[in-house]
Scaffold this active site. Structure first.
Site, PDB file in Angstrom:
ATOM      1  N   GLU A   1     -36.050 -55.392  33.048  1.00 30.85           N
ATOM      2  CA  GLU A   1     -35.275 -55.121  31.841  1.00 30.85           C
ATOM      3  C   GLU A   1     -33.857 -55.677  31.947  1.00 30.85           C
ATOM      4  O   GLU A   1     -33.237 -56.017  30.940  1.00 30.85           O
ATOM      5  CB  GLU A   1     -35.234 -53.615  31.563  1.00 30.85           C
ATOM      6  CG  GLU A   1     -36.545 -53.038  31.027  1.00 30.85           C
ATOM      7  CD  GLU A   1     -36.799 -53.404  29.568  1.00 30.85           C
ATOM      8  OE1 GLU A   1     -36.003 -54.148  28.975  1.00 30.85           O
ATOM      9  OE2 GLU A   1     -37.817 -52.942  29.025  1.00 30.85           O
TER      10      GLU A   1
ATOM     11  N   ARG B   1     -35.568 -29.716  13.735  1.00 37.27           N
ATOM     12  CA  ARG B   1     -35.030 -30.888  13.025  1.00 37.27           C
ATOM     13  C   ARG B   1     -33.931 -31.592  13.812  1.00 37.27           C
ATOM     14  O   ARG B   1     -33.130 -32.330  13.250  1.00 37.27           O
ATOM     15  CB  ARG B   1     -34.528 -30.509  11.627  1.00 37.27           C
ATOM     16  CG  ARG B   1     -35.608 -29.945  10.707  1.00 37.27           C
ATOM     17  CD  ARG B   1     -35.071 -29.779   9.297  1.00 37.27           C
ATOM     18  NE  ARG B   1     -36.090 -29.245   8.411  1.00 37.27           N
ATOM     19  CZ  ARG B   1     -36.262 -27.959   8.148  1.00 37.27           C
ATOM     20  NH1 ARG B   1     -35.453 -27.061   8.715  1.00 37.27           N
ATOM     21  NH2 ARG B   1     -37.202 -27.553   7.334  1.00 37.27           N
TER      22      ARG B   1
ATOM     23  N   HIS C   1     -41.189 -58.208  25.037  1.00 41.55           N
ATOM     24  CA  HIS C   1     -41.866 -56.971  24.666  1.00 41.55           C
ATOM     25  C   HIS C   1     -43.053 -57.175  23.734  1.00 41.55           C
ATOM     26  O   HIS C   1     -43.928 -56.313  23.662  1.00 41.55           O
ATOM     27  CB  HIS C   1     -40.863 -56.001  24.034  1.00 41.55           C
ATOM     28  CG  HIS C   1     -39.974 -55.343  25.045  1.00 41.55           C
ATOM     29  ND1 HIS C   1     -39.089 -56.060  25.820  1.00 41.55           N
ATOM     30  CD2 HIS C   1     -39.840 -54.047  25.420  1.00 41.55           C
ATOM     31  CE1 HIS C   1     -38.448 -55.220  26.621  1.00 41.55           C
ATOM     32  NE2 HIS C   1     -38.884 -53.999  26.398  1.00 41.55           N
TER      33      HIS C   1
ATOM     34  N   HIS D   1     -45.897 -55.134  25.354  1.00 35.81           N
ATOM     35  CA  HIS D   1     -46.472 -53.923  24.760  1.00 35.81           C
ATOM     36  C   HIS D   1     -47.978 -54.070  24.563  1.00 35.81           C
ATOM     37  O   HIS D   1     -48.731 -53.111  24.757  1.00 35.81           O
ATOM     38  CB  HIS D   1     -45.794 -53.619  23.430  1.00 35.81           C
ATOM     39  CG  HIS D   1     -44.460 -52.967  23.564  1.00 35.81           C
ATOM     40  ND1 HIS D   1     -43.656 -52.682  22.493  1.00 35.81           N
ATOM     41  CD2 HIS D   1     -43.776 -52.538  24.659  1.00 35.81           C
ATOM     42  CE1 HIS D   1     -42.536 -52.106  22.900  1.00 35.81           C
ATOM     43  NE2 HIS D   1     -42.584 -52.025  24.214  1.00 35.81           N
TER      44      HIS D   1
ATOM     45  N   ARG E   1     -35.161 -58.537  13.603  1.00 35.07           N
ATOM     46  CA  ARG E   1     -34.987 -59.756  14.401  1.00 35.07           C
ATOM     47  C   ARG E   1     -34.030 -59.433  15.545  1.00 35.07           C
ATOM     48  O   ARG E   1     -32.850 -59.719  15.496  1.00 35.07           O
ATOM     49  CB  ARG E   1     -34.456 -60.883  13.507  1.00 35.07           C
ATOM     50  CG  ARG E   1     -35.431 -61.295  12.422  1.00 35.07           C
ATOM     51  CD  ARG E   1     -34.776 -62.184  11.391  1.00 35.07           C
ATOM     52  NE  ARG E   1     -33.711 -61.479  10.689  1.00 35.07           N
ATOM     53  CZ  ARG E   1     -32.984 -62.027   9.704  1.00 35.07           C
ATOM     54  NH1 ARG E   1     -33.204 -63.271   9.331  1.00 35.07           N
ATOM     55  NH2 ARG E   1     -32.043 -61.323   9.106  1.00 35.07           N
TER      56      ARG E   1
ATOM     57  N   LYS F   1     -26.438 -53.354  26.663  1.00 34.89           N
ATOM     58  CA  LYS F   1     -27.374 -52.721  25.720  1.00 34.89           C
ATOM     59  C   LYS F   1     -26.630 -51.976  24.624  1.00 34.89           C
ATOM     60  O   LYS F   1     -27.014 -52.054  23.450  1.00 34.89           O
ATOM     61  CB  LYS F   1     -28.332 -51.778  26.438  1.00 34.89           C
ATOM     62  CG  LYS F   1     -29.292 -51.131  25.444  1.00 34.89           C
ATOM     63  CD  LYS F   1     -30.561 -50.611  26.006  1.00 34.89           C
ATOM     64  CE  LYS F   1     -31.484 -50.168  24.884  1.00 34.89           C
ATOM     65  NZ  LYS F   1     -32.733 -49.552  25.368  1.00 34.89           N
TER      66      LYS F   1
ATOM     67  N   GLU G   1     -32.470 -50.433  13.642  1.00 39.56           N
ATOM     68  CA  GLU G   1     -33.374 -51.577  13.506  1.00 39.56           C
ATOM     69  C   GLU G   1     -33.703 -51.889  12.049  1.00 39.56           C
ATOM     70  O   GLU G   1     -34.867 -52.099  11.680  1.00 39.56           O
ATOM     71  CB  GLU G   1     -34.657 -51.354  14.312  1.00 39.56           C
ATOM     72  CG  GLU G   1     -34.404 -51.323  15.808  1.00 39.56           C
ATOM     73  CD  GLU G   1     -35.668 -51.364  16.633  1.00 39.56           C
ATOM     74  OE1 GLU G   1     -36.764 -51.386  16.049  1.00 39.56           O
ATOM     75  OE2 GLU G   1     -35.552 -51.370  17.873  1.00 39.56           O
TER      76      GLU G   1
ATOM     77  N   HIS H   1     -44.249 -50.654  32.780  1.00 36.23           N
ATOM     78  CA  HIS H   1     -43.592 -51.255  31.615  1.00 36.23           C
ATOM     79  C   HIS H   1     -42.804 -52.499  32.006  1.00 36.23           C
ATOM     80  O   HIS H   1     -42.919 -53.547  31.355  1.00 36.23           O
ATOM     81  CB  HIS H   1     -42.666 -50.228  30.958  1.00 36.23           C
ATOM     82  CG  HIS H   1     -41.861 -50.791  29.828  1.00 36.23           C
ATOM     83  ND1 HIS H   1     -42.429 -51.189  28.628  1.00 36.23           N
ATOM     84  CD2 HIS H   1     -40.526 -51.049  29.725  1.00 36.23           C
ATOM     85  CE1 HIS H   1     -41.479 -51.659  27.824  1.00 36.23           C
ATOM     86  NE2 HIS H   1     -40.322 -51.586  28.467  1.00 36.23           N
TER      87      HIS H   1
ATOM     88  N   ASN I   1     -36.032 -57.515  22.021  1.00 38.95           N
ATOM     89  CA  ASN I   1     -37.490 -57.499  22.099  1.00 38.95           C
ATOM     90  C   ASN I   1     -38.046 -58.643  22.945  1.00 38.95           C
ATOM     91  O   ASN I   1     -39.263 -58.811  23.032  1.00 38.95           O
ATOM     92  CB  ASN I   1     -38.108 -57.549  20.694  1.00 38.95           C
ATOM     93  CG  ASN I   1     -37.988 -56.217  19.975  1.00 38.95           C
ATOM     94  OD1 ASN I   1     -37.945 -55.166  20.607  1.00 38.95           O
ATOM     95  ND2 ASN I   1     -37.926 -56.255  18.656  1.00 38.95           N
TER      96      ASN I   1
ATOM     97  N   LYS J   1     -33.773 -44.896  20.934  1.00 44.63           N
ATOM     98  CA  LYS J   1     -35.141 -45.134  20.495  1.00 44.63           C
ATOM     99  C   LYS J   1     -36.048 -44.224  21.309  1.00 44.63           C
ATOM    100  O   LYS J   1     -36.199 -44.388  22.521  1.00 44.63           O
ATOM    101  CB  LYS J   1     -35.537 -46.597  20.701  1.00 44.63           C
ATOM    102  CG  LYS J   1     -34.907 -47.548  19.717  1.00 44.63           C
ATOM    103  CD  LYS J   1     -35.270 -48.990  20.011  1.00 44.63           C
ATOM    104  CE  LYS J   1     -36.741 -49.258  19.810  1.00 44.63           C
ATOM    105  NZ  LYS J   1     -37.066 -50.711  19.947  1.00 44.63           N
TER     106      LYS J   1
END
Length: 382
Positions: free
Chosen positions: A202, A138, A265, A269, A258, A244, A254, A282, A262, A160
């Site tokens: 990025e 956990r 992305h 993606h 909005r 960042k 998140e 990526h 992103n 993330k």
């Protein structure tokens, strides 16, 4: 009683009749990002962060050969090494299968709640190992030690964590913050130019959405940044890390989808999904996605043409793709649109595009049509 025992006393009253029980749970996370010049400094930072705890090191096969030796030896000398393992390099290892194999390995190693997972590698390792740490027992502590530019400026920061699914990229994951991030600039010296360029995509994203000063820094130092052997890289990694963390800190889980981060992305993606997470890196997919978003913004009159030209020109100068033909692999436009439709379905019918307005300002819109995307996808940008 033994001196190690302690008493806990509670006298909680019963509810006074039928009622709604309100649950309030809060959690605050904080951690350091150390940007250090060499491996010796990285080891010093890691040992300080572990504070005597045992650790396992998880990496990929390439990084194991290049970089894990001195980290592993330092932990062994301090009697803190519980074990080390590696997985095949590349996006195809970013799967639930790999993650569960790593959980099995942790169990076999006798990993305990106070032990620490060290994720040594690029974005794939940060994402996969971070998710493993979030799920095992956990949640156990982990330290990111990103070895790629993309990892140091983006993937290793923000909590993330996820693995890919055949239906969509990063479909299975969590929000789980690292205990620390240690970015060693010496590691960047082993990157090939393609990997360096992918990481720079990025940073361009962050510069467009939040920092005209960083955008100008990239423009002034393109050649040195692609080589990853210049003081300009130190400035870049520090700046991108700070930007960042500032943006993620406003909404770490998140709640509000909005998100300017992103930018590039949405299409990026989709491109990764339809090319089966392999031939297009990526950062390359994000670069192309940014060019598509700029084109949509230009067609709508949202962005000044001079700014649009400047953004696309920088992406091109960095050797990153701005058109389908630049991706180096055949990509079917209908497949990309189908992947976007799947993303829309996953997100409850919403497909958000981040469109640049000017450097440091973006518009987040939900009404971009398939026709607009098709036109932008197929546009040739020389």
């Amino acid at each position: 009683m033994d001196s190690r025992d302690y008493l806990v006393t509670d006298r909680i009253p019963l509810p006074d009749g039928p009622s709604v029980v309100q649950v309030e749970v809060t959690r605050e996370d904080s951690y350091r990002i150390d940007v250090v010049p060499d491996v010796d400094a990285a080891i010093t930072a890691l040992l300080a962060e572990l504070d005597g705890r045992r650790a396992v090191v998880i990496t990929d096969h390439v990084v194991a050969e290049l970089h894990s030796g001195r980290i592993v030896e330092a932990l062994r000398e301090n009697d803190q090494l519980l074990g080390t393992t590696s997985v095949p390099s590349g996006e195809k290892s970013k799967t639930a299968t790999t993650a569960f194999e790593l959980m099995d390995w942790l169990a076999q190693m006798g990993f305990a709640r106070r032990d620490v997972v060290v994720a040594l590698g690029g974005g794939v390792i940060a994402d996969t190992v971070g998710w493993v740490a979030s799920a095992y027992m956990r949640g156990v502590p982990y330290v990111n030690m990103p070895t790629t530019l993309l990892g140091q400026v983006d993937a290793g920061i923000g909590g993330k964590v996820a693995v890919d699914h055949s239906e969509a990229k990063n479909l299975v994951g969590a929000f789980y913050q690292p205990r620390a991030v240690i970015s060693c600039l010496e590691y960047l010296g082993t990157l090939d130019r393609r990997q360096a360029r992918a990481g720079l995509a990025e940073v361009v994203k962050k510069a467009v959405i939040a920092s005209p000063a960083l955008f100008e820094h990239i423009e002034r130092n393109v050649d040195d940044l692609v080589e990853c052997r210049s003081p300009a890289v130190d400035v870049l990694v520090h700046a991108a890390s700070a930007i960042k963390t500032e943006l993620v800190g406003r909404d770490p889980y998140e709640v509000d989808l909005r998100r300017p981060l992103n930018f590039g992305h949405t299409v990026g993606h989709a491109v990764e999904t339809v090319t089966d997470y392999g031939p297009v890196l990526h950062g390359e997919a994000v670069a192309f996605g940014m060019a598509v978003a700029v084109d949509v913004a230009r067609s709508r009159g949202v962005v000044d043409p001079a700014t649009a030209d400047r953004v696309v020109a920088l992406i091109r100068r960095l050797g990153l793709p701005v058109s389908l033909a630049d991706l180096g692999v055949e990509v079917d436009v209908d497949d990309v649109l189908g992947a976007l439709a799947k993303i829309r379905q996953i997100r409850d019918g919403s497909l958000r595009f981040v469109l640049p307005v000017e450097l440091g300002t973006t518009a987040i819109v939900e009404d971009v049509t398939s026709a607009e995307v098709r036109e932008a996808l197929t546009r040739e940008r020389s």
